[in-house]
Write a protein that holds these residues in place. Structure first.
Motif, mmCIF file in Angstrom:
data_model
loop_
_atom_site.group_PDB
_atom_site.id
_atom_site.type_symbol
_atom_site.label_atom_id
_atom_site.label_comp_id
_atom_site.label_asym_id
_atom_site.label_seq_id
_atom_site.Cartn_x
_atom_site.Cartn_y
_atom_site.Cartn_z
ATOM 1 N N ARG A 24 -14.937 7.016 0.528
ATOM 2 C CA ARG A 24 -15.168 8.407 0.955
ATOM 3 C C ARG A 24 -15.988 8.449 2.257
ATOM 4 N N ASP A 25 -15.412 9.026 3.299
ATOM 5 C CA ASP A 25 -16.072 9.213 4.613
ATOM 6 C C ASP A 25 -16.608 7.897 5.204
ATOM 7 N N ALA A 26 -16.027 6.778 4.823
ATOM 8 C CA ALA A 26 -16.507 5.478 5.320
ATOM 9 C C ALA A 26 -16.228 5.328 6.810
ATOM 10 N N ASP A 27 -17.108 4.588 7.475
ATOM 11 C CA ASP A 27 -16.841 4.230 8.874
ATOM 12 C C ASP A 27 -15.713 3.211 8.947
ATOM 13 N N LEU A 28 -15.633 2.374 7.923
ATOM 14 C CA LEU A 28 -14.565 1.366 7.875
ATOM 15 C C LEU A 28 -14.170 1.127 6.428
ATOM 16 N N LEU A 29 -12.890 1.235 6.141
ATOM 17 C CA LEU A 29 -12.338 0.784 4.865
ATOM 18 C C LEU A 29 -11.574 -0.507 5.129
ATOM 19 N N ILE A 30 -11.940 -1.551 4.402
ATOM 20 C CA ILE A 30 -11.208 -2.818 4.461
ATOM 21 C C ILE A 30 -10.411 -2.903 3.166
ATOM 22 N N THR A 31 -9.107 -2.997 3.298
ATOM 23 C CA THR A 31 -8.318 -3.132 2.079
ATOM 24 C C THR A 31 -7.164 -4.085 2.319
ATOM 25 N N GLU A 32 -6.361 -4.231 1.312
ATOM 26 C CA GLU A 32 -5.358 -5.283 1.341
ATOM 27 C C GLU A 32 -4.000 -4.789 1.806
ATOM 28 N N CYS A 33 -3.179 -5.722 2.178
ATOM 29 C CA CYS A 33 -1.799 -5.427 2.548
ATOM 30 C C CYS A 33 -0.933 -6.545 1.986
ATOM 31 N N GLY A 34 -0.875 -6.578 0.658
ATOM 32 C CA GLY A 34 -0.127 -7.648 0.005
ATOM 33 C C GLY A 34 1.375 -7.501 0.181
ATOM 34 N N LEU A 35 1.824 -6.269 0.411
ATOM 35 C CA LEU A 35 3.258 -5.964 0.358
ATOM 36 C C LEU A 35 3.777 -5.439 1.688
ATOM 37 N N LYS A 36 5.061 -5.618 1.919
ATOM 38 C CA LYS A 36 5.726 -5.064 3.101
ATOM 39 C C LYS A 36 5.917 -3.546 2.922
ATOM 40 N N PRO A 37 6.095 -2.819 4.027
ATOM 41 C CA PRO A 37 6.354 -1.380 3.928
ATOM 42 C C PRO A 37 7.512 -1.092 2.972
ATOM 43 N N GLY A 38 7.321 -0.089 2.145
ATOM 44 C CA GLY A 38 8.382 0.330 1.232
ATOM 45 C C GLY A 38 8.480 -0.478 -0.047
ATOM 46 N N VAL A 39 7.727 -1.564 -0.145
ATOM 47 C CA VAL A 39 7.798 -2.440 -1.329
ATOM 48 C C VAL A 39 6.660 -2.098 -2.284
ATOM 49 N N THR A 40 6.956 -2.046 -3.572
ATOM 50 C CA THR A 40 5.905 -1.838 -4.574
ATOM 51 C C THR A 40 5.996 -2.939 -5.629
ATOM 52 N N SER A 41 4.900 -3.129 -6.373
ATOM 53 C CA SER A 41 4.918 -4.120 -7.460
ATOM 54 C C SER A 41 4.052 -3.598 -8.598
ATOM 55 N N PRO A 42 4.601 -2.630 -9.350
ATOM 56 C CA PRO A 42 3.815 -1.987 -10.415
ATOM 57 C C PRO A 42 3.277 -2.964 -11.457
ATOM 58 N N ASP A 43 3.968 -4.082 -11.673
ATOM 59 C CA ASP A 43 3.530 -5.024 -12.710
ATOM 60 C C ASP A 43 2.355 -5.893 -12.257
ATOM 61 N N TRP A 44 2.135 -6.002 -10.940
ATOM 62 C CA TRP A 44 1.050 -6.823 -10.410
ATOM 63 C C TRP A 44 0.522 -6.063 -9.195
ATOM 64 N N PRO A 45 -0.340 -5.061 -9.451
ATOM 65 C CA PRO A 45 -0.649 -4.073 -8.409
ATOM 66 C C PRO A 45 -1.224 -4.666 -7.117
ATOM 67 N N HIS A 46 -0.595 -4.307 -6.016
ATOM 68 C CA HIS A 46 -1.059 -4.577 -4.658
ATOM 69 C C HIS A 46 -0.662 -3.380 -3.805
ATOM 70 N N LEU A 47 -1.100 -3.385 -2.541
ATOM 71 C CA LEU A 47 -0.820 -2.257 -1.650
ATOM 72 C C LEU A 47 0.183 -2.649 -0.575
ATOM 73 N N ASN A 48 1.030 -1.674 -0.210
ATOM 74 C CA ASN A 48 1.793 -1.785 1.028
ATOM 75 C C ASN A 48 1.056 -0.949 2.095
ATOM 76 N N PRO A 49 1.454 -1.010 3.362
ATOM 77 C CA PRO A 49 0.690 -0.298 4.395
ATOM 78 C C PRO A 49 0.596 1.206 4.142
ATOM 79 N N GLU A 50 1.692 1.802 3.664
ATOM 80 C CA GLU A 50 1.669 3.252 3.433
ATOM 81 C C GLU A 50 0.635 3.615 2.368
ATOM 82 N N MET A 51 0.571 2.811 1.309
ATOM 83 C CA MET A 51 -0.402 3.087 0.239
ATOM 84 C C MET A 51 -1.829 2.941 0.759
#
Ligand SMILES: [Zn+2]
Ligand SMILES: [Zn+2]
Length: 247
Positions: A166-193
């Protein structure tokens, strides 16, 4: 405050980088987020004169593999290591005989402690909350030098990531997945997420790291993410190993 990406790969090392570790250099403290293989490069950037802190997100090996290199460091002050409540015994098994040098005989003063979900004053303020991942995983929110840095990897989209960012100067997060790809069984993020979390949280900048090693096989594939999504979210940063940013 300087943020250096020591390792930006998820899962395993490749020519694109080492597994995940981030160095935050504040006025008074050196803070390391996760101990993937990138952590072995921390002594290129720090003098080891300041009190040092290490926050572990979870026990997946890409986040702790580099801890076997702790024995090469010579922190002049104490290194305080924090891990999620309930995981200290696991961490202590991994950083121990017969695998590596145990915490107790590292060549510098150190303390390993569990953190419960919530806000702590260490003395700088740290808030940790569980994320969505197959192994229990903490995201962290650091508040120091008048800035806020949120570190949320590994995770699928979740309210706690938004709360931490919330209101962070910087959020560092992951990009395990390519755009448009999801993996509900082993949660990771794509760029859009990841961008969705940053926007919902009102984070000023978003640094993507922890790129899936088998998914993003070249740095150009990472740069394509920047080219495609920076117009939509101008604060976007695509991390590479040894990149330093000022916040
Ligand atoms: Zn990971
Ligand atoms: Zn993981």
């Amino acid at each position: 405050m300087k943020v250096t990406f020591l390792g930006t790969n998820g899962w395993y090392d490749t020519p694109t980088g080492n597994t995940v570790s981030v160095l935050v250099q504040s006025q008074d403290y050196d803070i390391i987020l996760d101990g993937g293989n990138g952590i072995a490069k921390a002594d290129r950037y720090i003098t080891q004169e300041k009190p040092a802190y290490l926050f572990i997100s979870h026990m997946h090996i890409d986040h702790i593999a580099g801890l076997h290199t702790l024995c090469k460091f010579r922190f002049k002050k104490e290194l305080k290591i924090f891990t999620q409540k309930g995981t200290l015994a696991q961490l202590d098994t991994f950083v121990n005989e017969p695998y590596t040098v145990p915490f107790a005989i590292l060549p510098f003063r150190n303390e390993v402690r569990e953190l419960a979900a919530g806000t702590h004053h260490l003395p700088f303020t740290v808030t940790c909350l569980p994320l969505v991942h197959p192994a229990p995983c903490f995201g962290y929110r650091l508040e120091l030098d008048g800035k806020v840095i949120a570190y949320c990897t590994d995770t699928g989209p979740c309210d706690n990531a938004v709360t931490l960012a919330r209101d962070a100067d910087l959020l560092i997060t992951e990009c395990g997945l390519k755009p448009g790809v999801t993996s509900p069984d082993w949660p990771h993020l794509n760029p859009e997420m990841a961008i969705g979390i940053a926007k919902e949280a009102g984070a000023k900048r978003l640094a993507l790291t922890h790129f899936g090693s088998g998914v993003y096989q070249t740095l150009d594939e990472r740069r394509e993410v920047l080219e495609r999504f920076a117009p939509d979210y101008p604060g976007l940063i695509v991390a590479m190993d040894d990149m330093t940013i000022e916040i």
